[in-house]
Design an enzyme around this catalytic site. Sequence first.
Site: not given
Length: 430
Positions: A284, A305, A419
Site C-alpha cells: 500500500e 515445493h 470500493k
Amino acid sequence: MFTIDTTRSRPFITDQEWKEARNSILKSSADLDARNGKGTEWLGWQDILKSPNDALLETMETIGSDIHRNADVFIICGIGGSYLGAKAVIDALIPEFQEEGPEIIYAGHQISGRYLKRLLDWLEKPKADGRKKEVYLNVISKSGTTMETAIAFRELRTWMHKTYGDDAITRIFCTTSKEGGALNKIIKAFGYRKFILPADIGGRFSVLTPVGLLPIAAAGIDVKRLYYGAVEAYRNLENSRDNLLDYTTARYALYSKGYSVDLLATFEPALVSMGGWLQQLYGESEGKNGKGLFPSVAQYSTDLHSLGQMVQDGKRNIIETFLTIQNPGQTMRVSPDPRNYDGLNYLADKSMEFINDKAFQGTVIAHQEGGVPILIGTLDKLDAESIGQAIYYFELATAIFVYSLGENPFDQPGVEAYKKAMYELLGKED
Ligand code: PA5
C-alpha cells in the site's frame, strides 16, 4: 538488534548503480528527518516511539490481561492495517498448539457469508462442560466505515447482545479515530469502551497503537517488551542508520534496474504473518503511479515445493528478502532408528533447527546462483523485543524507500477504486 544483510545482493548491482541509489536514499532519509517530504502529517508512528506513552501501555496490559483471563474466544474484527500487525505479532509469539489463553479468531477481514455463519455457529456451540463460551470482541477500524469490518461487527455485536444481554457492553472494545465514522456513532449509542488511533498514524503503521496493542495484550504477549523493542530500534536508528540505508539502497538500486517482485520468505512458520504485515506495508505504501516492487509472501521450505521452480528458474525479476532468527533455540532432535529404512540416520541427533538452517543456507546459495539477489533480515530471537525492533525497522525503511520513488508512503488512494465500483454495484446512495 534487527539488521538486514545485503551482501548477497551486491553482485547484482554495479558501483555506479549503488552510488546513484545511495544518493537518492540519503536524500529521502534527510527529507524524512527534516519532515519536509510527502505526507508529513502522518509521522505519528515515529513520535509515539520518541515519547513513549507508558500510561497507555499500562491500560493495554490491564485490559488485555482481563480479556486473556476471562475469554474462551477473543475475536479481532478488522481488515488491512487494522488487523495484520496484531496477527503478525500473535502468530510469531503464541504457540500454535496450546490450551492456555483464549482461542483467537479473526473477523471482518473479508465478506464471506460462509465464514461468518460458521463463526457464529461456533460461538453458539457450548464448551465441553456444557457452559456457554465466554466471548470478547475487539472491533478495529480507523475510518469506522469499512464495509467488511462493519458487516461482521453488526452481526457479532447482535449475537453478543442476544447472548449476554447488558453484559455485552463490557465484552466489546472498539478502536477507531477520535471522531467521525459510523463506528463512533455506534460506540456512543451503546456505550462501548473506546480506544483512539491518533489521526497522524495510518492503519498499516498502527500496530504499536491500541490497534495492535490491545489484541496483542489479550493474546497474552508482553506489550511493554514489544513496544520498548521498537523504542530501542528507534533510538538506535536515530544514532546510526547505516544498515538500514544499505538495505534501502540495495532494494532501490534493484528496483531501478528493473526488478519488480520482492518475495518475502521465511523458513520459520511463526514468521509468515510478519511477511503478511510487511506485504501490506510495502504494497500500500509503494504501489502508486505505476511504481513499486510487488510484495509476495512465501513459507519455506513448504513453498520451495510450489514456488521454488519459479524463483530458481523463472523470469529473472525477483528479489528475495528472508526473515531469519539468529538464535532459534533447539526444540527437538531427529531420533535415531536402528532399522534406518528411511535412510535418515545421517541426521540422527541433529536438531531440527540445524537442519532448517542448512535448508535456508542451501536455498540462499541456489537462488543466488540462479540469479536472485538476496537480502537477509535477522531477528536476535523469536521474542517480543526483537519483533518490536523489526517492526520499526521496516516502517522506517518503507518511508525512506517510498520517498525515493517520489510518492507519499502514507496514503492509499488506489484502494478506493474497488470500493467505488462495489458501492455502485450494491446501490449505495451516498
Ligand atoms: O493501512 C491502511 O490504512 C489500510 O489498510 C486500512 O487499515 C484498511 O483499509 C482498514 O481501514 P479501517 O481501519 O479504516 O477500517
